[in-house]
Design a protein around this motif. Sequence first.
Motif, short mmCIF file in Angstrom:
data_model
loop_
_atom_site.label_atom_id
_atom_site.label_comp_id
_atom_site.label_asym_id
_atom_site.label_seq_id
_atom_site.Cartn_x
_atom_site.Cartn_y
_atom_site.Cartn_z
N GLY A 9 -28.75 15.57 -32.97
CA GLY A 9 -29.67 14.95 -33.90
C GLY A 9 -30.98 14.61 -33.21
O GLY A 9 -31.22 15.02 -32.07
N LEU A 10 -31.79 13.86 -33.93
CA LEU A 10 -33.07 13.39 -33.40
C LEU A 10 -32.89 11.97 -32.89
O LEU A 10 -32.42 11.10 -33.62
N VAL A 11 -33.27 11.75 -31.66
CA VAL A 11 -33.12 10.43 -31.05
C VAL A 11 -34.35 10.12 -30.22
O VAL A 11 -34.99 11.03 -29.67
N GLN A 12 -34.68 8.86 -30.14
CA GLN A 12 -35.84 8.45 -29.35
C GLN A 12 -35.50 8.44 -27.86
O GLN A 12 -34.33 8.27 -27.48
N PRO A 13 -36.49 8.61 -27.03
CA PRO A 13 -36.24 8.50 -25.58
C PRO A 13 -35.58 7.18 -25.24
O PRO A 13 -35.94 6.13 -25.80
N GLY A 14 -34.59 7.27 -24.37
CA GLY A 14 -33.81 6.08 -24.02
C GLY A 14 -32.60 5.87 -24.89
O GLY A 14 -31.75 5.02 -24.59
N GLY A 15 -32.48 6.65 -25.94
CA GLY A 15 -31.36 6.52 -26.85
C GLY A 15 -30.12 7.24 -26.35
O GLY A 15 -30.06 7.71 -25.21
N PHE A 16 -29.14 7.35 -27.23
CA PHE A 16 -27.88 7.97 -26.83
C PHE A 16 -27.32 8.79 -27.98
O PHE A 16 -27.65 8.59 -29.16
N LEU A 17 -26.46 9.73 -27.61
CA LEU A 17 -25.74 10.55 -28.56
C LEU A 17 -24.36 10.84 -28.00
O LEU A 17 -24.18 10.90 -26.78
N ARG A 18 -23.42 11.06 -28.89
CA ARG A 18 -22.09 11.52 -28.49
C ARG A 18 -21.86 12.88 -29.13
O ARG A 18 -21.74 12.97 -30.36
N LEU A 19 -21.83 13.90 -28.31
CA LEU A 19 -21.56 15.24 -28.81
C LEU A 19 -20.06 15.49 -28.82
O LEU A 19 -19.35 15.04 -27.92
N SER A 20 -19.63 16.22 -29.83
CA SER A 20 -18.21 16.56 -29.95
C SER A 20 -18.05 18.07 -30.03
O SER A 20 -18.93 18.77 -30.53
N CYS A 21 -16.92 18.53 -29.53
CA CYS A 21 -16.60 19.96 -29.57
C CYS A 21 -15.18 20.08 -30.09
O CYS A 21 -14.24 19.57 -29.47
N ALA A 22 -15.03 20.75 -31.22
CA ALA A 22 -13.72 20.94 -31.83
C ALA A 22 -13.25 22.37 -31.57
O ALA A 22 -13.97 23.33 -31.87
N ALA A 23 -12.04 22.49 -31.03
CA ALA A 23 -11.49 23.80 -30.69
C ALA A 23 -10.33 24.16 -31.60
O ALA A 23 -9.58 23.29 -32.04
N SER A 24 -10.20 25.44 -31.86
CA SER A 24 -9.06 25.91 -32.64
C SER A 24 -8.84 27.39 -32.35
O SER A 24 -9.76 28.10 -31.92
N GLY A 25 -7.61 27.83 -32.56
CA GLY A 25 -7.31 29.25 -32.46
C GLY A 25 -6.97 29.76 -31.08
O GLY A 25 -6.78 30.97 -30.91
N PHE A 26 -6.89 28.88 -30.08
CA PHE A 26 -6.47 29.31 -28.75
C PHE A 26 -5.77 28.13 -28.07
O PHE A 26 -5.80 27.01 -28.56
N SER A 27 -5.18 28.40 -26.93
CA SER A 27 -4.39 27.38 -26.23
C SER A 27 -5.32 26.45 -25.47
O SER A 27 -5.46 26.52 -24.25
N PHE A 28 -5.90 25.56 -26.21
CA PHE A 28 -6.95 24.67 -25.70
C PHE A 28 -6.52 23.95 -24.43
O PHE A 28 -7.30 23.81 -23.49
N ASN A 29 -5.28 23.48 -24.38
CA ASN A 29 -4.83 22.66 -23.26
C ASN A 29 -4.85 23.41 -21.93
O ASN A 29 -4.79 22.78 -20.87
N TYR A 30 -4.91 24.73 -21.96
CA TYR A 30 -4.88 25.52 -20.74
C TYR A 30 -6.27 25.94 -20.26
O TYR A 30 -6.40 26.69 -19.30
N TYR A 31 -7.30 25.43 -20.93
CA TYR A 31 -8.65 25.85 -20.61
C TYR A 31 -9.53 24.71 -20.15
O TYR A 31 -9.41 23.57 -20.62
N SER A 32 -10.41 25.03 -19.22
CA SER A 32 -11.50 24.14 -18.88
C SER A 32 -12.61 24.34 -19.91
O SER A 32 -12.77 25.43 -20.46
N ILE A 33 -13.36 23.29 -20.13
CA ILE A 33 -14.41 23.32 -21.13
C ILE A 33 -15.76 22.95 -20.48
O ILE A 33 -15.82 22.01 -19.69
N GLU A 34 -16.76 23.70 -20.83
CA GLU A 34 -18.11 23.43 -20.32
C GLU A 34 -19.06 23.13 -21.47
O GLU A 34 -18.99 23.77 -22.52
N TRP A 35 -19.93 22.19 -21.25
CA TRP A 35 -21.10 21.99 -22.12
C TRP A 35 -22.28 22.65 -21.42
O TRP A 35 -22.53 22.39 -20.25
N PHE A 36 -22.98 23.52 -22.12
CA PHE A 36 -24.21 24.06 -21.59
C PHE A 36 -25.30 23.92 -22.65
O PHE A 36 -25.01 23.72 -23.84
#
Length: 121
Positions: A9-36
């Motif tokens: 979203g749009l946030v002012q400098p100094g603010g905060f956000l919580r990004l979420s990533c929802a996974a489905s269709g593969f064995s999520f527990n066996y994978y490392s996850i990267e945010w880029f």
Amino acid sequence: VQLQAFGGGLVQPGGFLRLSCAASGFSFNYYSIEWFRQAPGKEREGVSCIGKYAGDIYYADSVKGRSTISRDNANKMVYLQMNSLKPEDTAVYHCAAGPTFATDLRPYEYWGQGTQVTVSS
């Protein structure tokens, strides 16, 4: 297979956000996850990675000390809490999966559409 990032979203400098990533269709527990992130005119930048058991965590210097990555294997979710946001954090943020933990999970096995983060006053 789906990796869907949301929470930007749009946030002012100094603010905060919580990004979420929802996974489905593969064995999520066996994978490392990267945010880029990808900003217009700039190269892709790996922001943070988390191993499959959350014991391995990496942060890029650009976000270290301001961000926290976490995962919920039961619900196949990964989160990126970003604080003290700066205009240079403006980018589209994606999540991606790879089988082995590293500071860069490329080549990704799975990745998805990102979420726009805009830091501006």
